[in-house]
Design a protein around this motif. Structure first.
Motif, PDB file in Angstrom:
ATOM      1  N   VAL A 207       0.839  -1.199   0.000  1.00  0.00           N
ATOM      2  CA  VAL A 207       0.000   0.000   0.000  1.00  0.00           C
ATOM      3  C   VAL A 207       0.875   1.251   0.000  1.00  0.00           C
ATOM      4  CG1 VAL A 207      -1.667   1.331   1.356  1.00  0.00           C
ATOM      5  CG2 VAL A 207      -1.940  -1.148   1.129  1.00  0.00           C
ATOM      6  N   ALA A 208       2.035   1.148   0.679  1.00  0.00           N
ATOM      7  CA  ALA A 208       2.967   2.276   0.765  1.00  0.00           C
ATOM      8  C   ALA A 208       3.961   2.280  -0.396  1.00  0.00           C
ATOM      9  CB  ALA A 208       3.716   2.226   2.093  1.00  0.00           C
ATOM     10  N   ARG A 209       3.605   1.634  -1.498  1.00  0.00           N
ATOM     11  CA  ARG A 209       4.374   1.646  -2.736  1.00  0.00           C
ATOM     12  C   ARG A 209       5.770   1.013  -2.590  1.00  0.00           C
ATOM     13  NH1 ARG A 209      -0.148   2.883  -3.936  1.00  0.00           N
ATOM     14  NH2 ARG A 209      -0.778   4.381  -5.570  1.00  0.00           N
ATOM     15  N   VAL A 210       5.803  -0.122  -1.889  1.00  0.00           N
ATOM     16  CA  VAL A 210       7.034  -0.913  -1.791  1.00  0.00           C
ATOM     17  C   VAL A 210       6.671  -2.379  -2.014  1.00  0.00           C
ATOM     18  CG1 VAL A 210       8.920  -1.729  -0.315  1.00  0.00           C
ATOM     19  CG2 VAL A 210       8.184   0.662  -0.186  1.00  0.00           C
ATOM     20  N   ILE A 211       7.273  -2.992  -3.016  1.00  0.00           N
ATOM     21  CA  ILE A 211       7.097  -4.427  -3.248  1.00  0.00           C
ATOM     22  C   ILE A 211       8.285  -5.129  -2.613  1.00  0.00           C
ATOM     23  CG2 ILE A 211       7.001  -6.218  -5.014  1.00  0.00           C
ATOM     24  CD1 ILE A 211       5.640  -4.171  -6.818  1.00  0.00           C
ATOM     25  N   LEU A 212       8.011  -5.949  -1.612  1.00  0.00           N
ATOM     26  CA  LEU A 212       9.062  -6.532  -0.790  1.00  0.00           C
ATOM     27  C   LEU A 212       9.886  -7.568  -1.539  1.00  0.00           C
ATOM     28  CD1 LEU A 212      10.403  -6.811   2.006  1.00  0.00           C
ATOM     29  CD2 LEU A 212       8.658  -8.537   2.552  1.00  0.00           C
ATOM     30  N   ARG A 213       9.236  -8.408  -2.322  1.00  0.00           N
ATOM     31  CA  ARG A 213       9.922  -9.562  -2.931  1.00  0.00           C
ATOM     32  C   ARG A 213      10.603  -9.151  -4.231  1.00  0.00           C
ATOM     33  NH1 ARG A 213       7.663 -14.404  -0.536  1.00  0.00           N
ATOM     34  NH2 ARG A 213       5.933 -13.814   0.843  1.00  0.00           N
ATOM     35  N   ALA A 214      11.921  -9.436  -4.315  1.00  0.00           N
ATOM     36  CA  ALA A 214      12.692  -9.073  -5.502  1.00  0.00           C
ATOM     37  C   ALA A 214      12.180  -9.795  -6.739  1.00  0.00           C
ATOM     38  CB  ALA A 214      14.171  -9.386  -5.281  1.00  0.00           C
ATOM     39  N   GLU A 215      11.780 -11.056  -6.581  1.00  0.00           N
ATOM     40  CA  GLU A 215      11.296 -11.804  -7.743  1.00  0.00           C
ATOM     41  C   GLU A 215       9.974 -11.247  -8.264  1.00  0.00           C
ATOM     42  OE1 GLU A 215      10.181 -14.218  -4.006  1.00  0.00           O
ATOM     43  OE2 GLU A 215      11.862 -13.008  -4.746  1.00  0.00           O
ATOM     44  N   ASP A 239      17.604 -10.246 -20.811  1.00  0.00           N
ATOM     45  CA  ASP A 239      18.868  -9.984 -20.115  1.00  0.00           C
ATOM     46  C   ASP A 239      18.628 -10.244 -18.629  1.00  0.00           C
ATOM     47  OD1 ASP A 239      21.191  -8.968 -18.957  1.00  0.00           O
ATOM     48  OD2 ASP A 239      21.426  -7.431 -20.499  1.00  0.00           O
ATOM     49  N   ALA A 240      18.847 -11.503 -18.235  1.00  0.00           N
ATOM     50  CA  ALA A 240      18.527 -11.907 -16.861  1.00  0.00           C
ATOM     51  C   ALA A 240      19.356 -11.135 -15.841  1.00  0.00           C
ATOM     52  CB  ALA A 240      18.757 -13.411 -16.701  1.00  0.00           C
ATOM     53  N   GLY A 241      20.634 -10.894 -16.143  1.00  0.00           N
ATOM     54  CA  GLY A 241      21.480 -10.172 -15.199  1.00  0.00           C
ATOM     55  C   GLY A 241      21.021  -8.747 -14.995  1.00  0.00           C
ATOM     56  N   LEU A 242      20.670  -8.077 -16.076  1.00  0.00           N
ATOM     57  CA  LEU A 242      20.180  -6.703 -15.970  1.00  0.00           C
ATOM     58  C   LEU A 242      18.843  -6.668 -15.239  1.00  0.00           C
ATOM     59  CD1 LEU A 242      20.454  -3.705 -16.669  1.00  0.00           C
ATOM     60  CD2 LEU A 242      19.356  -4.203 -18.869  1.00  0.00           C
ATOM     61  N   LEU A 243      17.981  -7.637 -15.503  1.00  0.00           N
ATOM     62  CA  LEU A 243      16.680  -7.680 -14.837  1.00  0.00           C
ATOM     63  C   LEU A 243      16.856  -7.801 -13.326  1.00  0.00           C
ATOM     64  CD1 LEU A 243      13.595  -7.826 -15.057  1.00  0.00           C
ATOM     65  CD2 LEU A 243      13.807 -10.306 -15.354  1.00  0.00           C
ATOM     66  N   GLU A 244      17.761  -8.665 -12.902  1.00  0.00           N
ATOM     67  CA  GLU A 244      18.014  -8.821 -11.470  1.00  0.00           C
ATOM     68  C   GLU A 244      18.566  -7.533 -10.869  1.00  0.00           C
ATOM     69  OE1 GLU A 244      20.649 -11.632  -8.404  1.00  0.00           O
ATOM     70  OE2 GLU A 244      20.714 -11.971 -10.571  1.00  0.00           O
ATOM     71  N   GLU A 245      19.471  -6.885 -11.594  1.00  0.00           N
ATOM     72  CA  GLU A 245      20.063  -5.654 -11.083  1.00  0.00           C
ATOM     73  C   GLU A 245      19.033  -4.545 -10.966  1.00  0.00           C
ATOM     74  OE1 GLU A 245      23.809  -2.598 -11.983  1.00  0.00           O
ATOM     75  OE2 GLU A 245      23.276  -4.164 -13.436  1.00  0.00           O
ATOM     76  N   VAL A 246      18.219  -4.358 -12.004  1.00  0.00           N
ATOM     77  CA  VAL A 246      17.230  -3.282 -11.985  1.00  0.00           C
ATOM     78  C   VAL A 246      16.178  -3.536 -10.906  1.00  0.00           C
ATOM     79  CG1 VAL A 246      15.429  -2.127 -13.321  1.00  0.00           C
ATOM     80  CG2 VAL A 246      17.611  -2.656 -14.385  1.00  0.00           C
ATOM     81  N   ALA A 247      15.816  -4.806 -10.706  1.00  0.00           N
ATOM     82  CA  ALA A 247      14.861  -5.127  -9.637  1.00  0.00           C
ATOM     83  C   ALA A 247      15.418  -4.743  -8.273  1.00  0.00           C
ATOM     84  CB  ALA A 247      14.519  -6.609  -9.671  1.00  0.00           C
ATOM     85  N   GLY A 248      16.745  -4.668  -8.160  1.00  0.00           N
ATOM     86  CA  GLY A 248      17.366  -4.242  -6.914  1.00  0.00           C
ATOM     87  C   GLY A 248      17.568  -2.746  -6.808  1.00  0.00           C
ATOM     88  N   LEU A 249      17.200  -2.007  -7.852  1.00  0.00           N
ATOM     89  CA  LEU A 249      17.352  -0.545  -7.832  1.00  0.00           C
ATOM     90  C   LEU A 249      16.059   0.177  -7.493  1.00  0.00           C
ATOM     91  CD1 LEU A 249      19.564  -0.078 -11.044  1.00  0.00           C
ATOM     92  CD2 LEU A 249      20.315   0.062  -8.663  1.00  0.00           C
ATOM     93  N   VAL A 250      14.938  -0.525  -7.565  1.00  0.00           N
ATOM     94  CA  VAL A 250      13.635   0.131  -7.375  1.00  0.00           C
ATOM     95  C   VAL A 250      12.805  -0.645  -6.361  1.00  0.00           C
ATOM     96  CG1 VAL A 250      13.610   1.101  -9.703  1.00  0.00           C
ATOM     97  CG2 VAL A 250      12.625  -1.162  -9.314  1.00  0.00           C
TER      98      VAL A 250
END
Length: 735
Positions: A207-215, A239-250
């Motif tokens: 609700v507070a605009r944070v998705i907890l799970r990286a996957e 690009d699996a590596g980039l996807l994992e990295e970007v998921a860790g940036l937001v």
């Protein structure tokens, strides 16, 4: 049984550290809890850019009370020994119990350790974990002593019982007191809120605009990027590596699609993709019909009133500047290629040191070209083409593009080779000669590529072998194990047939000459300096002797080649182990002539491995070992070798005669099959010996009183041994 929830809230954690940190938090905390006597049903770690979280379900409410009996000294032991036992056990004399056993009467202390509440254990464990957390890099801030990857702002730590009541675990670290509150998105929901359980925590974060799970964040990015690409008639470049990295940036991914300026669409697709990935963390969208990269996808961390228009405008402006650089590099490199050719571009490699004991990159290229020419006929390539490809395969290391993007080496070599007019597999060899880079990488199959790739990897191995820079233990700074596996996969993947001793010996000799030249040059410089220092007096020269060449089995072999071949054999064992081929099977085949022909060696090992998995194979092996053991013992006892003279006229039983007949039939069949390298047929012929050998040992005694009969039967066992040893050294097999 309560559930535990922990959150460590900080400034932004680098994306590359998040997954490991979440796992470390889970592992360290659960290990500490179990060591303290608590049990749990399940645990999971989570990470977002600003938080690490841990959920532990079904945690024990308290550790159990433990009773331990500790045996002490004898009752008649010196007083000092008894007093020492009392201090160590933490008991008094009246708490000891005297017990008898076989060796006398001893004191026994019963030690009781009371259980502790889960909250106390969690508080103690969490402080230790936080203070000793294994961040790759950490920092200290303010006046405290705590080190963390980024400044730590708050700690959430609660235990929720089965009734849903949450209690804060009393933890305080460097003035940060644990509570039951956290914060949402930095900009869209920055206010604090309290939570009562993990489910409540995850739901209120969303609700507070944070998705907890990286996957989950990664899946949102993948799906929305794919939808935008589909709507534009383009394909998303995975690009699996980039996807994992970007998921860790937001924490709240907002996917946006942008335009690439028309001036840059003519750049190679790989250049566009690499520039956008490395500099901007953009995903590429490709036109399937043309193969061109035409748009990009970026992921913002905020929803905006203009639906990302301002964000996209800024991103496109920065991207244009980045791609302007890439375009300049590309056009400048092409101009150099047109003016000088690719070999002209490669001239600068003379000033680039490959290794301070092996000379320059140009020296290495010359060695690779010489070996590629030798190998070419063995892999079906034209020698001139292989040498041509080898001479230009490293030229792109001098290009501005590879200087900016080192990961494009090889690939840019292919583009520049095409621009320079090379053809007939030369451009492809420039790209593919680095392959395979790892176990999952494809193996080149084009003949010119195979020749240059083999030469490149063999030169790497021979170079460092020549200067005694071999892998030791877990240390392999020059990736020689990877190079050896590359040679093995290139040979086996293409069915290449040649004896490795020859190219290894030749390349070792070339590398030693390079090392010799480097030493001579160093000596000459040292002499020149010495002359200057002592006023020009005459100074003698220094000569370095090369490693000797030996004659092994009639072949001219470099002295280091057997050791290097053994290293390749060790890597081959690791490679074949994944196929289920036992190490002793490989050892049995390595003992045979021609073990430097890896393709032949592997064909033999696979056939033997398959044979030993059958009943005939296993039983024949036991029969061979029985014959070999009896024969070996007799030869040691008698001091003679029983290797000839078995005659059927001395056979006394039908089983003996049947074995003679079976050996007479099998021997030429096995020899013919081995000559044609049909190892499966050879093993099949050997399988026919199983029944007559079994029958012979069941019915016939070898060591009888008659010397003539005994000698004849021992010579018959020698025939069994020699025939079986034609296929492989079965004596090396276990079992």
């Amino acid at each position: 049984m309560p559930d535990l929830l922990i959150e460590l809230f900080s400034e932004e954690i680098p994306a590359r550290m998040q997954a490991r940190a979440a796992d470390d938090l889970r592992r360290l905390m659960t290990e500490a809890l179990v060591e303290a006597g608590l049990s749990y049903a399940g645990a999971a770690g989570f990470a977002t850019p600003r938080r690490l979280a841990l959920s532990v379900q079904g945690l024990s409410a308290a550790s159990p009370t433990l009773r331990e009996e500790r045996k002490g000294p004898r009752v008649d032991a010196p007083e000092a020994a008894i007093e020492g036992f009392l201090r160590g056990a933490g008991v008094t004399r009246d708490q000891l119990e005297a017990r008898d056993d076989k060796k006398g009467t001893f004191y026994v202390a019963t030690i009781t350790r009371a259980g502790r509440p889960a909250a106390d254990i969690v508080a103690e464990a969490l402080e230790q974990v936080i203070r000793n957390f294994p961040w790759p890099k950490s920092m200290r801030w303010g006046t405290g002593t705590l080190r963390w990857v980024r400044p730590l702002h708050s700690i959430l730590c609660i235990l929720t019982d089965e009734a849903g009541e949450a209690k804060v675990v009393p933890v305080e670290i460097d003035g940060i007191r644990a509570g039951n509150t956290t914060r949402g998105h930095r900009f869209m929901a920055p206010d604090e809120f309290s939570v009562t359980s993990f489910d409540d925590y995850e739901a209120r974060l969303k609700v507070a605009r944070v998705i907890l799970r990286a996957e989950e964040r990664a899946e949102i990015i993948r799906q929305e990027a794919g939808n935008l690409a589909f709507a534009a008639g383009l394909d998303l470049v995975e690009d699996a590596g980039l996807l994992e990295e970007v998921a860790g940036l937001v924490e709240w991914p907002v996917v946006l699609m942008g335009e690439i300026g028309a001036a840059f669409l003519g750049l190679p697709a790989e250049v566009l993709q690499t520039s956008m990935r490395e500099h901007q963390k953009f995903f590429s969208l490709r036109n399937a019909a043309t193969g061109r990269i035409e748009r990009f996808v970026t992921v913002a961390n905020i929803e905006t009133p203009d639906h990302g228009a301002t964000i996209l405008a800024g991103n496109q402006k920065v991207l244009a500047a980045r791609l302007s650089d890439a375009k300049f590099f590309w056009e400048n490199d092409l101009r150099r290629v047109r003016e000088k050719g690719l070999e002209g571009m490669a001239e600068g490699l003379r000033d680039v040191t490959f290794h301070n004991k092996l000379g320059s990159q140009a020296d290495r290229v010359a060695r690779i070209a010489a070996l590629a020419r030798e190998i070419a006929p063995m892999v079906g390539a034209k020698p001139d083409l292989a040498a041509e490809a080898a001479r230009v395969c490293k030229a792109d290391l001098q290009s501005a593009m590879v200087g900016e993007f080192p990961e494009l080496q090889g690939l840019m070599g292919r583009y520049y080779a095409q621009a320079a007019g090379h053809d007939d597999g030369v451009p492809e060899a420039c790209e593919e000669h680095y392959k395979p880079l790892g176990p999952g990488d494809a193996v080149p199959s084009a003949p010119v590529s195979v020749a240059v790739a083999l030469a490149d990897k063999i030169d790497t191995l021979c170079g460092f072998w020549a200067i005694d820079e071999k892998p030791t233990g877990s240390k392999d700074p020059y990736a020689l194990r990877r190079a050896a596996l590359g040679v093995i996969r290139l040979v086996l993947g293409n069915g290449v047939r040649f004896d490795l001793f020859d190219p290894l010996s030749n390349q070792l000799e070339r590398n030693e000459k390079s090392a010799h030249n480097v030493k001579e040059a160093d000596s000459a410089r040292a002499i020149d300096k010495l002359k200057k220092d002592i006023g020009g007096a005459t100074v003698g020269t220094v000569s370095v002797r090369a490693q000797s060449i030996r004659i092994i089995n009639g072949r001219r072999v470099h002295g280091r080649a057997p050791d290097l071949l053994a290293f390749l054999h060790d890597r081959l064992k690791v490679h074949l182990r994944d196929e289920g081929i036992r190490h002793d099977v490989i050892d049995a085949c390595l003992a045979m002539e021609g073990n430097d022909d890896l393709t032949l060696l592997v064909h033999r090992a696979r056939a033997l491995s398959d044979f030993l998995k059958t009943d005939d194979g296993e039983n024949l092996l036991q029969g061979f070992k029985r014959a070999n053991n009896i024969l070996t013992q007799a030869e040691e006892k008698d001091g003679v070798e029983y290797s000839y003279g078995a005659d059927v006229k001395f056979a006394e039983t039908d089983e003996e005669r049947a074995l003679f007949a079976a050996l007479d039939t099998a021997e030429p069949q096995i020899a013919a099959a081995l000559t044609s390298e049909d190892f499966a047929a050879a093993m099949s012929a050997m399988a026919a010996l199983r029944a007559p050998i079994d029958a012979f040992f069941d019915a016939v005694q070898v060591n009888v009183e008659s010397a003539v009969i005994r000698r004849n039967r021992l010579n018959l066992l020698s025939r069994i041994r020699s025939i079986c040893l034609q296929a492989a050294d079965l004596a090396r097999l276990e079992g």
